[in-house]
Design an enzyme around this catalytic site. Sequence first.
Site, PDB file in Angstrom:
ATOM      1  CG  HIS A  24      -1.898  -1.089   1.315  1.00 22.59           C
ATOM      2  ND1 HIS A  24      -2.150  -1.813   2.463  1.00 22.59           N
ATOM      3  CD2 HIS A  24      -2.713  -1.616   0.360  1.00 22.59           C
ATOM      4  CE1 HIS A  24      -3.094  -2.719   2.222  1.00 22.59           C
ATOM      5  NE2 HIS A  24      -3.442  -2.629   0.944  1.00 22.59           N
ATOM      6  CE  LYS A  39     -12.705  -6.773   2.228  1.00 21.00           C
ATOM      7  NZ  LYS A  39     -11.842  -6.310   1.159  1.00 21.00           N
ATOM      8  NE  ARG A  68      -2.208  -7.929  -4.300  1.00 18.41           N
ATOM      9  CZ  ARG A  68      -3.013  -8.224  -3.296  1.00 18.41           C
ATOM     10  NH1 ARG A  68      -2.535  -8.352  -2.084  1.00 18.41           N
ATOM     11  NH2 ARG A  68      -4.299  -8.414  -3.492  1.00 18.41           N
ATOM     12  CB  SER A 105      -4.255  -6.680   4.466  1.00 16.38           C
ATOM     13  OG  SER A 105      -3.943  -5.396   4.039  1.00 16.38           O
TER      14      SER A 105
HETATM   15  O1  PNS Z   1      -8.773  -3.043  -0.214  1.00 17.56           O
HETATM   16  P1  PNS Z   1      -9.989  -3.590  -0.888  1.00 17.56           P
HETATM   17  O2  PNS Z   1     -10.845  -4.335   0.121  1.00 17.56           O
HETATM   18  O3  PNS Z   1      -9.676  -4.400  -2.106  1.00 17.56           O
HETATM   19  O4  PNS Z   1     -10.848  -2.308  -1.395  1.00 17.56           O
HETATM   20  C1  PNS Z   1     -12.098  -2.486  -2.036  1.00 17.56           C
HETATM   21  C2  PNS Z   1     -12.829  -1.139  -2.183  1.00 17.56           C
HETATM   22  C3  PNS Z   1     -12.838  -0.370  -0.874  1.00 17.56           C
HETATM   23  C4  PNS Z   1     -12.135  -0.281  -3.224  1.00 17.56           C
HETATM   24  C5  PNS Z   1     -14.281  -1.427  -2.666  1.00 17.56           C
HETATM   25  O5  PNS Z   1     -14.842  -2.429  -1.872  1.00 17.56           O
HETATM   26  C6  PNS Z   1     -15.198  -0.212  -2.606  1.00 17.56           C
HETATM   27  O6  PNS Z   1     -15.035   0.727  -3.354  1.00 17.56           O
HETATM   28  N1  PNS Z   1     -16.193  -0.243  -1.682  1.00 17.56           N
HETATM   29  C7  PNS Z   1     -17.156   0.819  -1.517  1.00 17.56           C
HETATM   30  C8  PNS Z   1     -18.545   0.427  -2.062  1.00 17.56           C
HETATM   31  C9  PNS Z   1     -18.544   0.580  -3.574  1.00 17.56           C
HETATM   32  O7  PNS Z   1     -18.537   1.672  -4.076  1.00 17.56           O
HETATM   33  N2  PNS Z   1     -18.482  -0.577  -4.275  1.00 17.56           N
HETATM   34  C10 PNS Z   1     -18.286  -0.584  -5.723  1.00 17.56           C
HETATM   35  C11 PNS Z   1     -19.582  -0.617  -6.470  1.00 17.56           C
HETATM   36  S1  PNS Z   1     -19.651  -2.102  -7.370  1.00 17.56           S
END
Ligand code: PNS
Length: 177
Positions: free
Chosen positions: A17, A41, A90, A128
């Site tokens: 990150h 989540k 990645r 993570s």
């Molecule tokens: O670190 P991560 O868990 O891969 O991040 C995922 C993240 C936070 C980018 C994604 O889950 C997100 O944007 N969540 C907010 C809700 C949203 O807007 N979802 C996308 C619509 S399909």
Amino acid sequence: MTVYIYPGSFDPFTNGHFDIARRAAGLCDRLIVAVLTNSRKKSHFTSAERVAMARVALQSIPNIEVEAFEGLLVDFFKQHQASAVVRGLRSESDFRFEAELAAANKLLLPTYETCLLPCRIDLAFNSSSIVREVAAYGGDISNMVPAALVNQITVRLRKDAGLSQAQHLNSEDSSHI
Ligand code: PNS
């Protein structure tokens, strides 16, 4: 002013990150690291802890701010008049997920753009979840997370896994054998 957003769970914040945030900050005037909170989540660390860890890790980079966000990413994007969202890649499996996320967000907001940055090859297997797993078994995470966070993350994850500080010290001793 070009504003980019780097969203994620950051549960916890890793060297991967840090590398993406540092490089993305070089591509825009202002980078907002957006820490997902109040999501369906489940996270191991609380939102406040994840925000605080990202702030500590990134404090040396002047054009980075860290904020918590909840709800849809496109709403956060609009609110900050952002130009693009940055995500690290990645692997091929990351690409699949990122392509879906980018496409869904583009459907929700036509001005939404995604900037995918390939991660450093030596960090390709850092995540993570691996940090959480290694620390929970008493392993050394010092090459996986920013130096300023090693102790806090280690102590917390070992405690949550039911490992004592004595076991922590024993594993450090045996690593020198
Ligand atoms: O670190 P991560 O868990 O891969 O991040 C995922 C993240 C936070 C980018 C994604 O889950 C997100 O944007 N969540 C907010 C809700 C949203 O807007 N979802 C996308 C619509 S399909």
